[in-house]
Each structure stands twice: as structure tokens, then as C-alpha cells.
Design a protein around this motif. Structure first.
Motif: not given
Length: 314
Positions: A184-197, A210-217, A233-238
Motif C-alpha cells: 500500500e505504501k509503494r502504491r501511494e508513492t508511485l501514484e504521487a510520482l506519476g502525477r508529479k511527473m 522513469l526507472e524500470p518497473m514491473n508490470p504492476h507498478e 504515458s507509455w512503456s518503452e524498453g524490453e
């Protein structure tokens, strides 16, 4: 073995949820790939298209499971006379619930052995029923280090525990693993980061990676960015390098360079030079005739102290 489904929706999150519904699993248990980003209609009337997402999960292959050993054949015995017995209803319900939680108990036993090998023999695993599965919570002293960098170790343990829970086949058993409410704490941090960026991208007109993340994040970031008007937003990389990029909806805007030299000493128009009225040649102004200050060590003097003098408080 990979199971996959392709679905559409008004946005990426809705399309992913529709694809997971086709697979019969929750969104937290599947990975996804964005095939098409949604496009808004022009003036609310023309064009536009929904988001298109491919969701997929990995399930054990029944063909690789060991074949059950045949039971020994014995001579049939005469059946005893039937005796009518009525089992208490609460006991039957408890037995059914216990059988439904067997995959979670197997995963918990496996995790205890893994944690013991990691130097945590006293760690416990709390099992709680959840929708279409169970949630496991690790408890014990010094248990926090199993989270790992950005939750990588915790995700790896959850993946292994899910394989154990679904080893017997049948319907998919959803399993989540947590330590100290980290998810839950990680979700709140990622949501705040996404809105800020996203706000930064709209204001600056530039893309940000952003830094590499797993599909859920990554899905959490995509959902948060959709809440900001004018950002996408979109995803790049392999593979392990796959990451989220956030930018303005209309693409990057051209940023003209400013001439920072204007008005600075040493260039035309600055205060460091003064024009001679008779010949038009630049003459040095009063600032150029000043002698360098002395009385202290030079900045490039090897013997100079790194910091200035520090006075002790009285």
C-alpha cells in the motif's frame, strides 16, 4: 505455459481489466502489454479510438506434472449395511474452507523453508482468505530486508509462492505477499510520482523517463497519469529495462535556446566594456581595471582548506 487475452477499453486500465476478466484472474496477477494507446475524439465528435491491451499470465503445464501412481487392486469386499448419519453442518463448512485454503497453506510452508535458508528461522507467515485466493503476510524480527530494492526480493518470493500454490492445476489461485503494509505504501508513492511527473511534462513540454518497473507498478503509473489533463504515458524498453515515459499529449514542444551571454561582462552591450565616442573602439571600463583581491588562499591552491572558518557557538 502462457495464457493471454486481448481487450479494449476507454483507457489502459479499463482495457486491462477487461482482458483479465476474459482470463478469469485479478489485475494484480497478470502482466500486460499496451498494443494501442487511446485517442480522444476531435471536438468530441470525430475520430478517436479505445485503448487496446494484451494481458497474459503464466500457469503450470499439466503435461509436465508427474503422473499419479496407480492404486493397488484388491478383491472387492462386501459393503456393510448402510447406516444413516447426519454430519453437523458447521463441520462440513469448516472442512470445505480448509480444503479451499490448501494452496495457500502449501505456499506458506514453502516460504517458511525459504526464509529459514535466508537466516530467519523464527519468521511466521500469516494466511488470510481473499478474493479468488489468499494474502500472505510475513512477520518476525528483522524481516524488512526481504523487501529488497524497490520490492524486487518480495516480488520474487511472491512469484515462487504462486507457482507452488498453482502447482496442482485447476482454477488459478491468486496469491499476494506483503511485509509491513509495503504494498500500500509503494502504491501511494508511485501514484504521487506519476502525477508529479505528468504535471511537469505538461508545463515543460518535455518527455521524462522513469526507472524500470514491473508490470504492476507501471500500471499504477499509467493510471495516475491519466488523471492529469494534457499528459500521456507509455512503456518503452524490453524485459528488465522496460520503463514508463511521461510526456505532453501533443508531443514534445520546441524549446528555443536563450542567449545567456547578453548583458554579461566581456560581451558587447555589457557593462564590462565602454565604447569610445571618437574611434568607436571598445575601451575597458572601470571593472576591468580592478586588481584581484588578495589576502587569502587561491581556490586552486592545494594547501587551501576545503571549508571556510567555522566559529563555535557561544
Amino acid at each position: 505455459m502462457i495464457r493471454e487475452a486481448i481487450a479494449t477499453g476507454d483507457n489502459v486500465d479499463a482495457a486491462f481489466a477487461n482482458a483479465c476478466a476474459q482470463l478469469g484472474v485479478e489485475t494484480v496477477d497478470a502482466e500486460f502489454e499496451i498494443l494501442e494507446m487511446p485517442q480522444k475524439k476531435t471536438l468530441g465528435l470525430f475520430g478517436g479510438r479505445p485503448a487496446k491491451v494484451r494481458a497474459y499470465i503464466e500457469v503450470p503445464d499439466p503435461a509436465q506434472a508427474p503422473a499419479p501412481k496407480p492404486a493397488p487392486v484388491s478383491a472387492p469386499k462386501p459393503a456393510p449395511a448402510p447406516v444413516a448419519k447426519v454430519a453437523p453442518q458447521p463441520a462440513a463448512e469448516a472442512s470445505s474452507e480448509k480444503n479451499s485454503m490448501a494452496p495457500a497453506e502449501n505456499a506458506a510452508s514453502y516460504l517458511k523453508r525459504v526464509l529459514a535458508g535466508m537466516g530467519l528461522p523464527d519468521a511466521t507467515v500469516e494466511v488470510k482468505p481473499a478474493d479468488s485466493g489468499a494474502s500472505l503476510t510475513l512477520n518476525g524480527g528483522d524481516i524488512g530486508f526481504v523487501i529488497g530494492h524497490r520490492g524486487e526480493t518480495l516480488d520474487a518470493l511472491q512469484y515462487l509462492a504462486s507457482l507452488v500454490a498453482n502447482h496442482s492445476g485447476g482454477s488459478y489461485f491468486r496469491l499476494t505477499l506483503d511485509v509491513g503494509n509495503y504494498r500500500e505504501k509503494r502504491r501511494e508513492t508511485l501514484e504521487a510520482l506519476g502525477r508529479k511527473m505528468a504535471y511537469r511534462a505538461v508545463k515543460s513540454g518535455r518527455n521524462s523517463s522513469l526507472e524500470p518497473m514491473n508490470p504492476h507498478e507501471r500500471r499504477i503509473i499509467h493510471t495516475a497519469v491519466q488523471e492529469v489533463e494534457g499528459a500521456k504515458s507509455w512503456s518503452e524498453g524490453e524485459d528488465q529495462a522496460r520503463h514508463v515515459v511521461i510526456g505532453p499529449e501533443g508531443g514534445e514542444r520546441y524549446q528555443p535556446r536563450r542567449d545567456n551571454r547578453r548583458g554579461k561582462p566581456g560581451y558587447g552591450g555589457g557593462r564590462g566594456f565602454d565604447r569610445d565616442r571618437r574611434g568607436g573602439r571598445p575601451q575597458r571600463g572601470p571593472q576591468q581595471n580592478q586588481a584581484p583581491r588578495s589576502g587569502g588562499p587561491k581556490a586552486d591552491d592545494p594547501s587551501a582548506p576545503i571549508y571556510g572558518k567555522i566559529e563555535a557557538k557561544k
